[in-house]
Every structure is written in structure tokens, then in C-alpha cells.
Motif scaffolding. Structure first.
Motif, PDB file in Angstrom:
ATOM      1  N   ARG A 494      37.265  -3.303  11.618  1.00  0.00           N
ATOM      2  CA  ARG A 494      37.813  -4.279  10.672  1.00  0.00           C
ATOM      3  C   ARG A 494      38.376  -5.458  11.458  1.00  0.00           C
ATOM      4  O   ARG A 494      39.069  -5.251  12.460  1.00  0.00           O
ATOM      5  N   ILE A 495      38.095  -6.640  11.009  1.00  0.00           N
ATOM      6  CA  ILE A 495      38.713  -7.838  11.571  1.00  0.00           C
ATOM      7  C   ILE A 495      39.461  -8.520  10.423  1.00  0.00           C
ATOM      8  O   ILE A 495      38.842  -9.070   9.509  1.00  0.00           O
ATOM      9  N   TYR A 496      40.790  -8.389  10.453  1.00  0.00           N
ATOM     10  CA  TYR A 496      41.613  -9.020   9.425  1.00  0.00           C
ATOM     11  C   TYR A 496      42.036 -10.393   9.930  1.00  0.00           C
ATOM     12  O   TYR A 496      42.707 -10.485  10.958  1.00  0.00           O
ATOM     13  N   VAL A 497      41.655 -11.409   9.211  1.00  0.00           N
ATOM     14  CA  VAL A 497      42.040 -12.766   9.579  1.00  0.00           C
ATOM     15  C   VAL A 497      43.174 -13.205   8.648  1.00  0.00           C
ATOM     16  O   VAL A 497      42.960 -13.445   7.456  1.00  0.00           O
ATOM     17  N   PHE A 498      44.364 -13.230   9.180  1.00  0.00           N
ATOM     18  CA  PHE A 498      45.509 -13.737   8.422  1.00  0.00           C
ATOM     19  C   PHE A 498      45.563 -15.241   8.646  1.00  0.00           C
ATOM     20  O   PHE A 498      45.693 -15.705   9.782  1.00  0.00           O
ATOM     21  N   ALA A 499      45.451 -15.984   7.560  1.00  0.00           N
ATOM     22  CA  ALA A 499      45.200 -17.424   7.655  1.00  0.00           C
ATOM     23  C   ALA A 499      46.426 -18.206   8.086  1.00  0.00           C
ATOM     24  O   ALA A 499      47.563 -17.763   7.918  1.00  0.00           O
ATOM     25  N   ASP A 500      46.163 -19.379   8.625  1.00  0.00           N
ATOM     26  CA  ASP A 500      47.237 -20.348   8.811  1.00  0.00           C
ATOM     27  C   ASP A 500      47.556 -20.976   7.448  1.00  0.00           C
ATOM     28  O   ASP A 500      47.008 -20.546   6.432  1.00  0.00           O
ATOM     29  N   ALA A 501      48.428 -21.955   7.423  1.00  0.00           N
ATOM     30  CA  ALA A 501      48.966 -22.412   6.140  1.00  0.00           C
ATOM     31  C   ALA A 501      48.009 -23.295   5.335  1.00  0.00           C
ATOM     32  O   ALA A 501      48.209 -23.497   4.136  1.00  0.00           O
ATOM     33  N   ASP A 539      33.666  -5.398   9.280  1.00  0.00           N
ATOM     34  CA  ASP A 539      34.198  -5.743   7.963  1.00  0.00           C
ATOM     35  C   ASP A 539      35.264  -6.819   8.182  1.00  0.00           C
ATOM     36  O   ASP A 539      36.355  -6.545   8.677  1.00  0.00           O
ATOM     37  N   VAL A 540      34.934  -8.043   7.832  1.00  0.00           N
ATOM     38  CA  VAL A 540      35.807  -9.185   8.107  1.00  0.00           C
ATOM     39  C   VAL A 540      36.486  -9.630   6.805  1.00  0.00           C
ATOM     40  O   VAL A 540      35.811  -9.926   5.819  1.00  0.00           O
ATOM     41  N   LYS A 541      37.794  -9.636   6.815  1.00  0.00           N
ATOM     42  CA  LYS A 541      38.539 -10.019   5.612  1.00  0.00           C
ATOM     43  C   LYS A 541      39.486 -11.165   5.953  1.00  0.00           C
ATOM     44  O   LYS A 541      39.957 -11.280   7.079  1.00  0.00           O
ATOM     45  N   VAL A 542      39.802 -11.950   4.945  1.00  0.00           N
ATOM     46  CA  VAL A 542      40.768 -13.026   5.140  1.00  0.00           C
ATOM     47  C   VAL A 542      41.922 -12.838   4.166  1.00  0.00           C
ATOM     48  O   VAL A 542      41.717 -12.402   3.026  1.00  0.00           O
ATOM     49  N   ILE A 543      43.117 -13.127   4.635  1.00  0.00           N
ATOM     50  CA  ILE A 543      44.302 -13.054   3.779  1.00  0.00           C
ATOM     51  C   ILE A 543      45.001 -14.407   3.867  1.00  0.00           C
ATOM     52  O   ILE A 543      45.507 -14.787   4.929  1.00  0.00           O
ATOM     53  N   TYR A 544      45.023 -15.119   2.755  1.00  0.00           N
ATOM     54  CA  TYR A 544      45.656 -16.433   2.731  1.00  0.00           C
ATOM     55  C   TYR A 544      47.147 -16.317   2.445  1.00  0.00           C
ATOM     56  O   TYR A 544      47.601 -15.354   1.829  1.00  0.00           O
ATOM     57  N   GLN A 545      47.876 -17.326   2.873  1.00  0.00           N
ATOM     58  CA  GLN A 545      49.326 -17.326   2.650  1.00  0.00           C
ATOM     59  C   GLN A 545      49.683 -17.719   1.218  1.00  0.00           C
ATOM     60  O   GLN A 545      50.778 -17.437   0.740  1.00  0.00           O
ATOM     61  N   LEU A 590      54.046 -11.610  10.370  1.00  0.00           N
ATOM     62  CA  LEU A 590      52.833 -12.312  10.799  1.00  0.00           C
ATOM     63  C   LEU A 590      53.109 -13.793  10.997  1.00  0.00           C
ATOM     64  O   LEU A 590      53.829 -14.415  10.208  1.00  0.00           O
ATOM     65  N   SER A 591      52.506 -14.340  12.021  1.00  0.00           N
ATOM     66  CA  SER A 591      52.689 -15.753  12.338  1.00  0.00           C
ATOM     67  C   SER A 591      52.139 -16.621  11.220  1.00  0.00           C
ATOM     68  O   SER A 591      51.041 -16.391  10.714  1.00  0.00           O
ATOM     69  N   ARG A 592      52.888 -17.649  10.867  1.00  0.00           N
ATOM     70  CA  ARG A 592      52.429 -18.619   9.863  1.00  0.00           C
ATOM     71  C   ARG A 592      51.331 -19.526  10.419  1.00  0.00           C
ATOM     72  O   ARG A 592      50.716 -20.287   9.673  1.00  0.00           O
ATOM     73  N   ASP A 593      51.095 -19.422  11.730  1.00  0.00           N
ATOM     74  CA  ASP A 593      49.956 -20.140  12.319  1.00  0.00           C
ATOM     75  C   ASP A 593      48.682 -19.306  12.255  1.00  0.00           C
ATOM     76  O   ASP A 593      47.641 -19.702  12.763  1.00  0.00           O
ATOM     77  N   GLY A 594      48.809 -18.151  11.647  1.00  0.00           N
ATOM     78  CA  GLY A 594      47.640 -17.277  11.522  1.00  0.00           C
ATOM     79  C   GLY A 594      47.530 -16.311  12.680  1.00  0.00           C
ATOM     80  O   GLY A 594      48.122 -16.522  13.754  1.00  0.00           O
ATOM     81  N   VAL A 595      46.786 -15.238  12.463  1.00  0.00           N
ATOM     82  CA  VAL A 595      46.608 -14.215  13.505  1.00  0.00           C
ATOM     83  C   VAL A 595      45.419 -13.343  13.118  1.00  0.00           C
ATOM     84  O   VAL A 595      45.149 -13.127  11.934  1.00  0.00           O
ATOM     85  N   VAL A 596      44.710 -12.883  14.132  1.00  0.00           N
ATOM     86  CA  VAL A 596      43.598 -11.955  13.931  1.00  0.00           C
ATOM     87  C   VAL A 596      44.062 -10.559  14.324  1.00  0.00           C
ATOM     88  O   VAL A 596      44.609 -10.370  15.413  1.00  0.00           O
ATOM     89  N   VAL A 597      43.870  -9.600  13.444  1.00  0.00           N
ATOM     90  CA  VAL A 597      44.221  -8.212  13.750  1.00  0.00           C
ATOM     91  C   VAL A 597      42.946  -7.384  13.686  1.00  0.00           C
ATOM     92  O   VAL A 597      42.289  -7.311  12.643  1.00  0.00           O
TER      93      VAL A 597
END
Lengths: 628, 628
Positions: A494-501, A539-545, A590-597
Motif C-alpha cells: 500500500r502506498i498512502y499519499v497524504f496530500a499537501d494543502a 494499491d495507491v490511495k490519496v487522502i486529502y486534507q 501527519l505533516s500538512r506538507d503531505g507525506v507518503v506512508v
């Protein structure tokens, strides 16, 4: 649960279409298999259930019993195991039939009347919210049933091969199927006959007296038993008011009971202290009768009484703590130059007291650890070196388990007057709660676990520990979704992409990363085989702020909404927003600049990286991908 | 889930031991049955699943289809239905595979560019917390599968008798089996052959063209169809961003779509407006092709496009609203002097548009209403007069449904310019949410519903409405328990005793009531048959105002902890305390002086009484108990 995208599914969507080796799967054990699993306990069944998801791999699991297990000894299900069951799709069902531990009570001698016990304290189970999953008690036999169902419903239509006992094994240095295993048939017309099966890999899940372990020359080291316990699963009439609550009960004469209520509202288990056993009297203690165990329990419970009405099972055992030196067939001086062919798991590696309720749980995590690694190597995704990480990772976990259990069972065996503080046992229980819940495991840096360089970008997702889920909102259907629960035991990274703002689609770190993931030759996704869905391996997912109302689905980069299946339909379930009641960015630091987990197929956090760290991401995966 | 008290259960505890007519149940339909159910749709299957729990009653369900339903038309599952599934034990499983409606979106013509649609608003589903259960979409075929599983696991080991079509029926005035039903065999070697089955009671669940209804001379009255809709279950590639959200879409040309995402993440249903149908052109509209429906959908969705990739099912229908005059075979002038032998349910009684997602739900509640009543009469618990309440209660509900659906489908068919306010549709949806969720049903006073004399003692448990569950703590094991979820579809009356403020065991209203319930000859419990568990007919629970730590289980009166099963074990699961996070006394407006809430087997509140009102309690139950 996603289905209908290969055509309308009329029946139970949990039953996957048969595929690969599951089409016309032979009833009889074939002469050559990819993986031979020996033993159908919790570790073996989980390994089999994991491998059953891979249509190209022939896995068989042999069991000397001639049938399904009727009654097993293990019953403690820590929250990490329920989390694991969730990934295999049966958490909600086993939870519905299990006993649920929400508090533990501690009973001690009444200081005013020391022949009587009184309730000394209560401790809430998981008071700090370690997990969203419950702590359960249910018999091992039911756990195995559910894994059997997962296997039966899998593309490979697996089922255990009963009535086959491991006899001996020879590991060759070469050939496609280098491990030759001789099995003895148990029962049936061919009782006692031997046959040989050749395998690419063998997983020994054959318990404390493992013959697979013996075959690869491992040694078990540890102390010998010296404290005996009677254990019984019974129904009874009693005036002990906490009979349906987990209790540690200590009486004035030094005897103690660990009381574990069981599923169904009536049955309970008691571990009854039978005292210290002299070296020369071990045979005698094992002859303790059920009547003696019941009498002892009554003595400890004074002033309460226990009128046992039916005995489901009972036994006498002595605490022993033993650990194998390694979990595979590679000798220490060959590590790094040889890759393993044979693995051992569960009780074959670690034995200890039953009273911390850990054995079945740690065994299953052994299986979860080795399962996907074997699959990735056999499918050609990953090099054989991946397999060396199994012993390296799990031996440490077993060592920690032994240490924990020693401390807990020593405390449990202590006499009340030996405690510095009457609440010492209770305090230990509360203080160490994360360990028995199954969440203390923290893998150290290796080819599948990064270092902590960027840990500050995601303080709640510790590299090496399991991915602790949190609530999100799925954008497409506005559903509140526990992000981690969408990850099933399908063997995918899994690649979770937590988005920047920035909003979806605008120039941003996420947009650049998405572009790189989709199109860069160095992207791990670039090795996905021709003809497979683009998300088949990753499995690549994105999570927006933003809240879900503010995410424009059409503006989301393509890598997060891949086309899947024969009709090339959009997979809508990879785009998330923050939940208004519980912001995952806050909850997990999680950083508000985004982070990949990056999360492993067995749910452990493998890496935490900045959005722009495409070089590091490529470098992390490169050694794991045979095509690189 | 309670088990192990009749001996250790090794396998799935959902599989109850076979008993009574379930032991050696004949494969072939016998010549005489207690209840013959005609039709295996949602109403029939629920009725069968309810009756299957009674080992002494022979129930058979005949279905003209030769096999399980492959694809059904209904898919809307209101929260009340999920609550009902919970009582039957499969809510968590069907929820896991269903689509979950959490918001609805409303799309309208863009005022600035009226050929395009834009999202005009969103409405959260169940914003006010009407229910703790979700609002789901899942195909009717799966609902039937789960009821079939309940039946198969029941003591009576029921399964539908497929390939038998209702032909005709004669109701005699006397005899043990007064209803003679002639059935025609469908398919198989005896295709077309007729046979006669005699029954004590017949339940017609045979749909809109019910032959059972025709046999008892009911008339369907209502308007005729004049607005046509194309309906399709498809997967598609689209840029319409809310394709996974329930939507009402209104375009500028007056066309509209109701979009219902379906289970599995890809499939969706669209009801596409085909406009007003002239009286003389009805044949023509039914010939509308799938291509025409898709083209119309694309026109309405402008500027978005829909590229349909696979069609699972499609149809054309016209809205009709029709209702039968009665739900049983008793003519109006015989009510009160004759008791019914034949009942009709579901679509046999009420037909209407599909778009409010009500049909399957109301039909199941028809079944839930008649099932326990038939069982109580057949077991001799209750007099036959109980059966007259079925038609009286359900005809009113159906009338309300027709009225609601008329309003909703008229709104859905309105052109945008006809609305006084652009959000009129949205406002109606939010304002009326309790109705489509299934919770507006409020039975009026009858032999099974008391009046509102003491309603002020429990303002949150409205007499005549369904018992709205709330959180409590179970004392024995400290588990947080939704009180109502412990009530399964076992046909028992529930008597919830909400305690006054005194601690358990001290002199109080609860102690007096408990004593009366246990020992008074007038207590309803006194009619419980010899040899049965004391809680076999009446499930009596107590809920204390204190937190669970302050309830002394040993001091709780005996009626709340009965001995059950062959080992006479305490049933620990009837004693509750308040949950620290959610006090049920506050949540449901319960008197601190205590209150008794009587709940019917189908979960409706039958009576609210003061603790001291033993005379009223006895008087309420007396007409319901044949032994009185």
C-alpha cells in the motif's frame, strides 16, 4: 468489498471466482507443490489462507489429524489478531460469537478476614485506545474454521489435506522442487503408508514437538517447567459474582486462579495454581484429576463456591519458556549467502505459558509475515533474499514474547505477601497493555523496513510498527471509512499519499508525485505485469486534507482512480478526505506538507517519506522488485 | 449469542441443534402442514425464518421458481430492516457487503447554463440519529439468501420447496387442516402435475399478481399508471462525479434520474424518466430498449456522459399505486366473530413505485408481524383472536406507504420550473426521513398494544412504535450492550424493568415486582409450560440506574437471573446497568421511579406501566394467554 466489475455476482461476494490452480484443483495431494505447509493450527492456516489468494501458486497444507479440530486449547484473541481477521474478512463474524474482554478484575485476600477473597480492583481493557478492535476470547477451533472458509472461497479453492503426518525431509541444493518431504498417511485404507512430496518451500507449523524443526537442526533453549497449573473449560453454578469477567484471583494460601470467561455466556476457563513442582515429582502432578482441580478452585474462591456441572476439557501443564535459535534452515554462517527453503512458525519456535493469551496470536503473525513473502518470491515479484527477513524479524518478536510471559506468569504465581504493593499485578497489566494487545512489534531497518529519517512527518505511523488505522471519508460515496480496514490480505503493498494543502488537481506535491507514480520508469508501479490491473501489485490511495465536499473527484490524478477489470471501470475507492469528526492528519501527526506512508502486505509501516522523495521511494522498492 | 449451556458446541454456534419437526424433516412436501407459505420473496422468507424457530410447528414455503432467485428487483434496505436483520443474526454480514447511503445529492439545471446540470445540494442520511443502523442498498437475492441460511440453521432445518406453483385454494369451516391448497409442479419429471396440501393456515406472499389474494376475494384499488420509468442496473465509465452517491437528478428538459449506487463499488441503478404515457400508447413505452434508456440518461446528465459497459438487468415500468381492502380472508361483516385462516403480505397487498425504496422493507415487516402471531396461536400460547390484529395493523401501514410514495414519486416527476423552491425535493427528503427509514409505524391500541396512559414514564419508548434501542452496560461482563440488540427473533415477549433508584436487592418497587413476576399466580410467567426454561416465553430484563460497578449481582432478584438448560445454569445476560457515556434513562426519558416497558416479539412497544402496576400487567397479558 468490491465486486460486479467482472460481471454481475448473484451469490455471496465473499466467494471469489476460481482461477489458476483453483480450476480443477486436484482432490489428492499432488507430487509437486510450490509450498507445503505442515500443520493446520493457527499459523499454518493463516499462511495457507494468505497463499490461497494467489491463483498461480500451488499451496497444500497437510495435517495429521483426520478431520477438523473439534476443541483447541488456545482461546485468547488479542486486538491485533482481530485486526488481522478484518483483513481476511471475518472480523465482524468472529466478534459476534466471541466473548469480549472489556474489564479485568483483581481479587485478593480480604485483609480483615484473610481466608476470604475480595475484589481489589478493576482495570479497563485498552483504556488508552490502542486499537479500535476488541479483545476477544473464542476457541481456536473456530479461528481455524474461519480461515478454512477464507481458503475455500479463494481463487485457489484450498482445503487442508487431513490424515497426513510429516515424517522426514531432505533439502537439496538445486532443482525446481528442492525439498523432498516424506509423509505418513494416518487412517483410511492406506493408513501407515508413506509418500513423498516435492516442494519449492516448506513451512513447518507442526507445534511444540515440531518434526520440521528437528529436521532443520534448530535447537530449543530455555528454562524447564517448575510451576504447575490445572486448566479446565467448564460450566458451573456459582455465587462468585465476577464469573463472567476476566479475573486474576489470589487467595491467602498462595493459590491463584486466572479466570477467563468464554464465548456463549456460560462456559469459562480457569487456570488453577497447583503449586511448585519438585524436580522428582513431575509425573505425579500430571495425574491431578479434574476433581482435584475443582476442589482447589473452591478453596481459592472461598467464601464463594463453584458447583461444576459439565466439563468440556481439562488438562495439567507446567510453565516452560523455550525459544528456537532460528526460524529457517539457514545456518548462521550462511546468512547473506544462502536463502532459506524451510521455515518454522508458532509453537514450533516458541513455547511459553498460556496465561498471557499470546501463543495463538504471535503464531498467526508468524504466518502473516511469511505468507506474502513466499507469494512475492514465487510469483517472481521479489528476489529470494526477501525470505531471509522472516527469521530475522520473527525471532526477535518471539524473544520479547518469552520475556513478557516470564514476567507475567511469575507475577501470577507470586504469593500475596510477596508483592510490594497489593496492586502490583494490576499495575503491570495496565502498564504493559500494548504488548499483549499485539501492537508492540517494531521491526528494525531491513530491506523491507526503512529507517526513521522522515518519521517526524508522520509521528503516528511509526516505521516498523503496524499501520494504525484512523477514520477518513471516502470521497465517491461520502462513507466514513477506517482507512486501514480497506486494506485486505491480498498481498499488495500500500502506498498512502497524504496530500499537501492544495486542492485536488492543482499544481502541488501530490500532483507531481502522482505523475511520477503513473509515468516514471523508476516508479514501482512500472513493474506491474502487462495485462494486470494497474493496481494489482501496488494499491495507491490519496487522502486529502479537505472535507469530502471540497474534493473534486474529476480533478484527482489518474493514479488514484485506476481503470480495473475487463470493462476498464474506474476504481472509485482510493480517494479519501478528512472526516469532520476525526481529522486523520491530527490523529496521526501527519505533516500538512503531505507525506507518503508505505505499508507492507502484512500491515506494517515500511517507510515514511516526503512527497518529493521519489528517488528514495524508487530506491526503497528497487531491491524488492526482481524486475529492477 | 448464548450457547454451550446444553453441552459444548464445537462448530458454528449459529447452527442450532435440530429439534422437533427438524429431526428427520422430510425432503418432500408433506400432505398436511401447519403453515403453508406461498412465495419465497422477502415477506415469505421472513415469515418462514420466524416460524422456523419453533420446533413444534411444521411450516413449508413453496415457490414456483425452480431455484434460488438469481437477481431480484428490490434493493433498498431501510434502517428498520437492518434492525430486523440484527434480530435474525445477519445484520453485520449483509452490512459488510452492501452499499451504504450516508448522503444524498440533488442535481438541478444550472441557472446560468440550463442545458447543464449542477449539484444543487447535499442531504446527510439520517442526520438526526433516527437509528443506529445504516441505510443500505443490496440486491433482494442476497436478503433471501440470508433468510434461507437462518432457516437452514434453525431447529426445524427448513428450506424452500422450489418448483411448486399455487393453483387454487378451498377454505373449509372445520377440521384440523381446514385449508386445502392445490399446487402445480413446475419443472422436473412431474412438471404440470397437481397435488393438494392441507394446512391450518396459509400465508400468501405471491406478489403483485397474487393468486392467493384472488382466492380470498380481495380487491385492489388505486390509480393506474401514467408515468413511465426505465430502470437499469449497469456498470459504466463516466465523468459524472457523484456516480457512487445516491442522487436525484433533474434536467432542464424535464427528464429526471434517480441514481442508486449498488453494492460492490461499481454497479449502479438508474431510474430514468421516460415521461407521461398516453392512455393509448402503453404498449409502446414498454418496448423502450436499453439503448434508448441509456441515451435518455446521457441527455439528462449533460454535460456529463455515461458509457455503459455492461448491463446486469433492465426493465420499463409505470408507476401504479394500489392497495388491497384487507390482508386476510375475513370479510368486514365477520370481523370479531370469525378468525382468519389465510393472510396476504407484501406486494400481494400493496404496489407502488420502487423509487422510495420501500417495497421490500414494508413487505418484510408484514412477515415479521404475522410470523410470531401464527406461532403463538399454533403453540397454544395465544387464542386465535390474536390473528385478527394482523390485517388491522398492516392495512394502515400500507395505506401510509402508498400516500408517502405518491407524494415522493410525484415530486420526482415534477419539472424544475414547477417547483416553488429549487430545494423542495431535498426539503421533503430531509423532513420525512423517519418514514422511509421505517420508523413511523405506530400501532394503535388493540389487544397487543396498550394505550398511552403511562407514556410520560418513558417518553422515548412510544407505545405502538418500535423499541428504539440504547446503550447499556451488562453487569456480569461489563460489556457495553445495545439493549435492543440482545432481543433476537425468537418469538418471545420482552419485559424490560427499568429500576427505581434503590440499589439492587434493597426493598424497592423492582424487588416487589420481581417477587410478583416470579411467584404470583397472576404473573404472565406463571403460564410458562412445565419443563421449559422459566424465560422460554417471557424474556425479563432489569436495567439499574447505577453504573455496573455498583450493582451487586448476587443481590439481584431471581427473576432476572433464571436457571436455564439441562445443567440449570444461571443466565447472566439479563441484568444491565447504565452506560457511563450514555445514560439510557436520560436518552429515552425514563422515570427515575422506574418503569416497565413491554415489547412484542416483533420489537414494537406494547405497553408502558409503572413498576407497581401488576394488576394492569396481568390484565394486559390475560387475553393473550390461552391458559388464562
Amino acid at each position: 468489498m468490491q465486486f460486479h466489475h467482472h460481471g454481475y455476482v448473484s451469490g455471496d461476494p465473499r466467494v471469489q471466482p476460481a482461477a489458476g490452480v483453483g480450476i480443477d484443483r486436484p482432490e489428492e495431494l499432488p507430487n509437486e507443490v510450490d509450498v507445503l505447509i505442515v500443520g493446520s493450527g493457527p499459523a499454518g492456516m493463516l499462511t495457507a489462507a494468505q497463499l490461497s489468494q494467489f491463483p498461480g501458486i500451488t499451496t497444500r497444507i497437510v495435517e495429521r489429524r483426520e478431520n477438523r479440530l473439534e476443541i483447541g486449547q488456545a482461546d485468547g484473541i488479542q486486538a491485533r489478531s482481530v485486526e488481522t481477521f478484518q483483513a481476511f474478512g471475518f472480523a465482524e463474524r468472529i466478534t459476534a460469537e466471541a466473548y469480549w474482554i472489556t474489564e479485568m478484575a483483581f481479587w485478593r485476600p480480604d485483609t480483615e478476614n484473610p481466608t476470604n477473597i475480595i475484589r481489589g480492583g478493576r482495570a479497563v481493557d485498552d483504556a488508552t485506545g490502542i486499537s479500535e478492535f476488541p479483545h476477544l476470547i473464542v476457541n481456536q477451533a473456530r479461528v481455524l474454521d474461519y480461515f478454512a472458509e477464507v481458503m475455500a472461497n479463494s481463487p485457489t479453492r484450498m482445503s487442508p489435506d487431513y490424515g497426513l503426518e510429516f515424517h522426514s525431509m531432505v533439502v537439496a541444493n538445486d532443482g525446481d522442487y528442492p525439498v523432498a518431504v516424506t509423509l505418513t498417511q494416518v487412517g483410511g485404507p492406506n493408513d501407515g503408508q508413506e509418500r513423498t512430496v516435492k516442494a519449492k518451500y516448506v513451512v513447518g507449523c507442526d507445534g511444540a514437538r515440531s518434526k520440521v524443526r528437528a529436521s532443520i537442526g534448530c535447537t530449543m533453549a530455555g528454562d524447564q517447567a517448575n510451576h504447575a497449573w490445572g486448566v479446565m473449560d467448564v460450566v458451573a453454578k456459582t455465587d462468585f459474582p465476577d464469573i463472567r469477567t476476566k479475573c486474576a484471583i489470589q487467595s491467602n494460601d498462595g493459590g491463584s486462579i486466572l479466570l477467563i470467561p468464554r464465548e456463549g455466556g456460560h462456559l469459562f476457563r480457569m487456570y488453577v495454581d497447583l503449586g511448585v513442582v519438585a524436580e522428582d515429582s513431575k509425573g505425579a502432578i500430571r495425574k491431578t484429576t479434574i476433581e482435584q482441580i475443582i476442589a482447589k478452585a473452591n478453596a481459592i474462591l472461598t467464601p464463594y463456591t463453584l458447583d461444576v456441572r459439565n466439563v468440556a476439557w481439562h488438562s495439567v501443564y507446567e510453565v516452560g519458556h523455550r525459544l528456537t535459535d532460528r526460524f529457517d534452515d539457514v545456518l548462521p554462517d550462511s546468512i547473506g549467502t544462502t536463502t532459506p527453503r524451510v521455515f518454522i512458525t508458532g509453537d514450533a519456535c516458541h513455547t511459553h505459558s498460556a496465561k498471557a493469551g499470546q501463543g495463538m496470536n504471535v503464531s498467526m503473525q508468524d504466518g502473516f509475515n511469511i505468507g506474502w513473502k513466499l507469494a512475492h518470491v514465487l510469483e517472481g515479484r521479489s528476489p529470494e533474499s526477501l525470505l531471509s527477513t522472516y527469521s530475522a524479524e520473527r525471532q526477535v518478536v518471539a524473544k520479547n514474547l518469552i520475556d513478557f510471559d516470564k514476567e507475567w506468569s511469575t507475577l501470577m504465581a507470586k504469593k500475596p505477601e510477596e508483592f510490594e504493593d497489593p496492586s502490583e499485578l494490576e499495575d503491570f497489566y495496565v502498564r504493559t497493555a500494548e504488548f499483549p494487545a499485539g501492537f508492540m512489534t517494531e521491526y528494525t531497518p531491513s530491506m523491507i523496513t526503512g529507517d526513521a529519517t522522515h518519521q517526524d512527518l508522520a509521528t503516528g505511523f511509526t516505521v516498523g510498527k503496524r499501520f494504525k488505522s484512523a477514520m477518513t471519508r471516502r470521497v465517491c460515496d461520502t462513507n466514513p471509512i477506517h482507512l486501514g480496514h480497506h486494506a485486505t490480505a491480498d498481498g499488495r503493498w500500500r502506498i498512502y499519499v497524504f496530500a499537501d494543502a492544495a486542492p485536488a488537481g492543482s499544481p502541488s506535491g501530490v500532483t507531481d508525485l502522482a505523475e511520477w507514480l503513473s509515468n516514471a520508469p523508476e516508479s514501482p508501479l512500472a513493474v506491474t505485469p502487462e495485462g494486470a490491473d494497474v493496481d494489482a501489485w501496488f494499491d495507491v490511495k490519496v487522502i486529502y486534507q479537505q472535507p469530502h465536499q471540497d474534493v473534486d473527484f474529476n480533478a484527482v490524478p489518474a493514479v488514484f482512480k485506476p481503470d480495473v477489470g475487463p470493462f476498464a471501470l474506474t476504481n472509485y475507492e482510493k480517494v479519501y478526505a478528512t472526516d469532520p469528526k476525526s481529522d486523520i492528519f491530527e490523529e496521526r501527526g501527519l505533516s500538512r506538507d503531505g507525506v507518503v506512508v508505505v505499508v507492507r502486505p502484512d500491515q506494517y509501516v515500511a517507510n515514511v517519506l516526503p512527497l518529493a522523495a521519489t528517488d528514495e521511494l524508487a530506491a526503497f522498492f528497487a531491491p524488492l522488485l526482481s524486475a529492477r
